[in-house]
Structures are given as C-alpha cells and as structure tokens.
Design a protein around this motif. Structure first.
Motif, PDB file in Angstrom:
ATOM      1  N   LEU A  92      37.864  47.319  35.613  1.00 29.64           N
ATOM      2  CA  LEU A  92      37.521  45.768  35.147  1.00 29.64           C
ATOM      3  C   LEU A  92      36.070  45.386  35.519  1.00 29.64           C
ATOM      4  N   VAL A  93      36.009  45.823  36.988  1.00 26.78           N
ATOM      5  CA  VAL A  93      34.762  45.522  37.566  1.00 26.78           C
ATOM      6  C   VAL A  93      34.058  46.537  38.200  1.00 26.78           C
ATOM      7  N   GLY A  94      32.842  46.866  37.820  1.00 25.96           N
ATOM      8  CA  GLY A  94      31.935  47.731  38.688  1.00 25.96           C
ATOM      9  C   GLY A  94      32.578  49.202  38.176  1.00 25.96           C
ATOM     10  N   ASP A  95      32.453  50.078  39.344  1.00 22.49           N
ATOM     11  CA  ASP A  95      32.770  51.599  39.172  1.00 22.49           C
ATOM     12  C   ASP A  95      33.792  52.036  40.005  1.00 22.49           C
ATOM     13  N   LYS A  96      34.718  50.938  40.550  1.00 13.82           N
ATOM     14  CA  LYS A  96      36.027  51.546  41.191  1.00 13.82           C
ATOM     15  C   LYS A  96      36.996  50.729  40.943  1.00 13.82           C
ATOM     16  N   PRO A 112      27.456  39.993  41.552  1.00  6.61           N
ATOM     17  CA  PRO A 112      28.439  39.295  40.784  1.00  6.61           C
ATOM     18  C   PRO A 112      29.788  39.864  40.942  1.00  6.61           C
ATOM     19  N   GLU A 113      29.942  41.164  41.649  1.00  2.00           N
ATOM     20  CA  GLU A 113      31.557  41.892  41.451  1.00  2.00           C
ATOM     21  C   GLU A 113      32.360  41.397  42.285  1.00  2.00           C
ATOM     22  N   LYS A 114      31.966  40.561  43.687  1.00  2.32           N
ATOM     23  CA  LYS A 114      32.923  40.027  43.958  1.00  2.32           C
ATOM     24  C   LYS A 114      33.766  38.734  43.274  1.00  2.32           C
ATOM     25  N   TYR A 115      32.891  38.162  42.417  1.00  2.00           N
ATOM     26  CA  TYR A 115      33.294  36.912  41.732  1.00  2.00           C
ATOM     27  C   TYR A 115      33.823  37.306  40.587  1.00  2.00           C
ATOM     28  N   HIS A 116      33.427  38.547  39.788  1.00  2.00           N
ATOM     29  CA  HIS A 116      34.189  38.886  38.703  1.00  2.00           C
ATOM     30  C   HIS A 116      35.591  39.575  38.988  1.00  2.00           C
ATOM     31  N   THR A 117      35.770  40.039  40.239  1.00  2.81           N
ATOM     32  CA  THR A 117      37.109  40.592  40.627  1.00  2.81           C
ATOM     33  C   THR A 117      37.937  39.179  40.611  1.00  2.81           C
ATOM     34  N   LEU A 118      37.655  38.028  41.490  1.00  4.45           N
ATOM     35  CA  LEU A 118      38.308  37.058  41.467  1.00  4.45           C
ATOM     36  C   LEU A 118      38.605  36.504  40.097  1.00  4.45           C
ATOM     37  N   GLN A 119      37.765  36.515  39.137  1.00  2.59           N
ATOM     38  CA  GLN A 119      37.755  35.991  37.945  1.00  2.59           C
ATOM     39  C   GLN A 119      39.055  36.722  37.059  1.00  2.59           C
ATOM     40  N   TRP A 120      39.299  38.156  37.190  1.00  3.09           N
ATOM     41  CA  TRP A 120      40.194  38.672  36.594  1.00  3.09           C
ATOM     42  C   TRP A 120      41.485  38.772  37.221  1.00  3.09           C
ATOM     43  N   GLN A 121      41.473  38.479  38.770  1.00  2.00           N
ATOM     44  CA  GLN A 121      42.551  38.281  39.201  1.00  2.00           C
ATOM     45  C   GLN A 121      43.419  36.956  38.828  1.00  2.00           C
ATOM     46  N   HIS A 122      42.224  35.992  38.823  1.00  2.00           N
ATOM     47  CA  HIS A 122      42.763  34.515  38.138  1.00  2.00           C
ATOM     48  C   HIS A 122      43.330  34.610  36.710  1.00  2.00           C
ATOM     49  N   PHE A 123      42.690  35.311  35.768  1.00  2.00           N
ATOM     50  CA  PHE A 123      43.109  35.699  34.609  1.00  2.00           C
ATOM     51  C   PHE A 123      44.830  36.400  34.816  1.00  2.00           C
ATOM     52  N   GLN A 124      44.997  37.191  35.624  1.00  2.00           N
ATOM     53  CA  GLN A 124      46.213  37.805  35.827  1.00  2.00           C
ATOM     54  C   GLN A 124      47.243  36.894  36.373  1.00  2.00           C
ATOM     55  N   CYS A 125      46.924  36.092  37.400  1.00  2.00           N
ATOM     56  CA  CYS A 125      47.759  34.914  37.794  1.00  2.00           C
ATOM     57  C   CYS A 125      48.158  33.776  36.853  1.00  2.00           C
ATOM     58  N   TYR A 177      41.679  45.491  43.633  1.00  2.00           N
ATOM     59  CA  TYR A 177      42.853  44.417  43.633  1.00  2.00           C
ATOM     60  C   TYR A 177      43.185  43.714  42.175  1.00  2.00           C
ATOM     61  N   ALA A 178      41.934  43.746  41.425  1.00  2.00           N
ATOM     62  CA  ALA A 178      42.254  42.906  40.247  1.00  2.00           C
ATOM     63  C   ALA A 178      42.924  43.764  39.237  1.00  2.00           C
ATOM     64  N   ASP A 179      42.401  45.020  39.139  1.00  2.00           N
ATOM     65  CA  ASP A 179      43.250  46.163  38.294  1.00  2.00           C
ATOM     66  C   ASP A 179      44.617  46.252  38.490  1.00  2.00           C
ATOM     67  N   LEU A 180      44.587  46.395  39.780  1.00  2.00           N
ATOM     68  CA  LEU A 180      45.998  46.634  40.469  1.00  2.00           C
ATOM     69  C   LEU A 180      47.049  45.396  40.259  1.00  2.00           C
ATOM     70  N   ALA A 181      46.394  44.449  39.989  1.00  2.00           N
ATOM     71  CA  ALA A 181      47.366  43.249  40.020  1.00  2.00           C
ATOM     72  C   ALA A 181      48.033  43.119  38.665  1.00  2.00           C
ATOM     73  N   VAL A 188      47.566  38.346  48.129  1.00  2.00           N
ATOM     74  CA  VAL A 188      46.574  39.573  48.137  1.00  2.00           C
ATOM     75  C   VAL A 188      45.017  39.510  48.640  1.00  2.00           C
ATOM     76  N   ASN A 189      44.599  38.356  48.096  1.00  2.00           N
ATOM     77  CA  ASN A 189      43.115  37.630  48.753  1.00  2.00           C
ATOM     78  C   ASN A 189      43.391  37.780  50.331  1.00  2.00           C
ATOM     79  N   TYR A 190      44.325  37.217  50.872  1.00  2.00           N
ATOM     80  CA  TYR A 190      44.264  37.290  52.476  1.00  2.00           C
ATOM     81  C   TYR A 190      44.346  38.660  52.904  1.00  2.00           C
ATOM     82  N   LEU A 191      45.269  39.683  52.442  1.00  2.00           N
ATOM     83  CA  LEU A 191      44.960  41.024  52.661  1.00  2.00           C
ATOM     84  C   LEU A 191      43.658  41.706  52.556  1.00  2.00           C
ATOM     85  N   ILE A 192      43.133  41.298  51.703  1.00  2.00           N
ATOM     86  CA  ILE A 192      41.827  41.901  51.317  1.00  2.00           C
ATOM     87  C   ILE A 192      40.820  41.262  52.097  1.00  2.00           C
TER      88      ILE A 192
END
Ligand SMILES: N[C@@H](CCC(=O)N[C@@H](CS)C(=O)NCC(=O)O)C(=O)O
Length: 217
Positions: free
Chosen positions: A153-157, A91-104, A160-164, A72-76
């Motif tokens: 989870l992050v910002g106003d849209k 911080p949105e970029k890093y918060h998205t990564l944070q939630w993605q890692h929480f998912q994984c 890929y973290a929500d979707l994961a 997913v990170n590669y595609l993004i």
C-alpha cells in the motif's frame, strides 16, 4: 527486554493484528487467553474498560493499552527502531497512518457487521446482509485499485498497514462464499496482495493460534 502481555482470544481478528506486529518485530510476548464470560467482568475491565480484546501491558514501560490500532502504533513507535515495517519519511509515514485508519474505521467495522449478519444473526435479514456484502466488496475494490502495479500500500516494503488488513482478509471466503456478488477473480490485485501477506511466517503463526489457552512468542 521483558515479555509484553497480550490479552487475546483465538479466531478473532483484532488480537491477531497485535500478535502479527509482535512477531514481525521479534518482541517477546505472553498471550493471556481471556474467557468470553470474563471480558465484561471487573478484573478485565480494569485493564480494558471497553471489555474487549486485545489489550496489552508492557512491563518495560509500565503502559497498559487497548484498541488494536493504538497498540500497533505504540509497538511501532517504541520497538520498530529499524523501521522494518514503518516509515519515518514523509509522505510515507502519513500514508501508512491513512491506510491503518481506513482499516480500523472501514474494513474492521463493516466486515465485522458482515460476519454478524452472514453468520450469527438470529434471523436471516437479506437487506442487512446486502448492505454489508456491498460495503465489504467496495472496500476490496478500493484496495484492489490502490494496489494496481504495486506490491504494498505504501512505498516499496510491507508496513504495519498492509499487515493490519490480513486477519479479516483471511476470513472473506467464509463470509462471502454464498454470495453471487463475490468473485475473488474480479479483484486480482487484492488477491495477490492478500495471498502474499497470508504467506508470511508472522501471519501464519498468529492465524494458527486456534486453541483457548495462553500462548508464548
Ligand atoms: N476496535 C477494537 C475492537 C475490539 C473487538 O471488537 N474485539 C473483539 C474480538 S476481535 C472482542 O473482544 N469481542 C468480544 C465482545 O464483543 O464481547 C479494536 O480494534 O481493538
């Protein structure tokens, strides 16, 4: 752009994460169905040494990759040039990564074990079931709290973290239907968010690919 090859199986959560991302970004792909017996054979292990799906081959860059989060990170990074489901701002970029890692590292492994002990283990083991039911519900509570008063989870849209989270999220009723600890009405922010993601065309498509065959997108 040439289609990306995705090695996949139906009705399992991790390949669906990749297909949802490809669908959201409008990237052409060919989903190659891998028989369960072939996962640990040399031909497939040459693509993914871990012998699991998903894996991708991208003819546009020559890259072969496995682990759904890395894919997913590669595609993004390579294809979400308009930042449709990602951020470049801090911080949105890093918060998205944070939630993605929480998912994984949180949702994926705990809910995987929940599914195993609730549905597949050869003997009923209440202590193991209880451990993973409690962890699954704890993760729902973390998400429910984070989603208080917000849509994503992050910002106003949606990102890929929500979707994961949604491919496991769609299976919760199946895993927890017999547990008195579980009542979706106790987690209404989670429910609203999960239902809203389940309604997206990309998610409907990925979760409806139920046959053991190659697919195209
Ligand atoms: N951490 C890996 C997990 C991959 C994984 O467990 N894939 C499952 C399907 S969701 C699989 O291939 N299972 C087959 C097996 O365990 O033999 C990822 O996120 O890609």
């Amino acid at each position: 752009m040439q289609p990306i090859t995705v090695y996949w199986r139906p009705n399992v959560p991790n390949p669906a994460k990749v297909i949802i991302t490809l669908e959201e970004l409008g990237i052409p792909y060919i989903g190659k169905f891998v028989e369960h017996a072939d996962l640990k054979q040399p031909a497939f292990e040459a693509i993914n040494t871990n012998g699991r799906v998903p894996a991708i081959e991208d003819p546009n860059t020559g890259i072969t990759l496995w682990e759904s989060g890395a894919i997913v990170n590669y595609l993004i990074e390579n294809y979400d040039t308009e930042h449709k489901i990602s951020y470049i701002t801090a911080p949105e970029k890093y918060h998205t990564l944070q939630w993605q890692h929480f998912q994984c590292t949180g949702q994926g492994p705990y809910w995987g074990q929940l599914a195993w002990f609730q549905l597949f283990h050869h003997e009923p083991l209440e202590s193991a079931k209880k451990r993973y039911v409690d962890e699954a519900i704890r993760i729902v509570k973390v998400l429910d709290k984070a989603l208080e008063g917000r849509d994503w989870l992050v910002g106003d849209k949606i990102t890929y973290a929500d979707l994961a989270f949604v491919s496991w999220g769609s299976s919760l009723p199946l895993f927890l239907s017999d547990r008195e600890e579980w009542n979706i009405e106790d987690h209404l922010n989670f429910k609203r968010w999960n239902d809203s993601i389940l309604g997206r065309a990309s998610v409907k498509k990925a979760l409806s690919l139920a046959k053991e065959e190659d697919v195209k997108g």
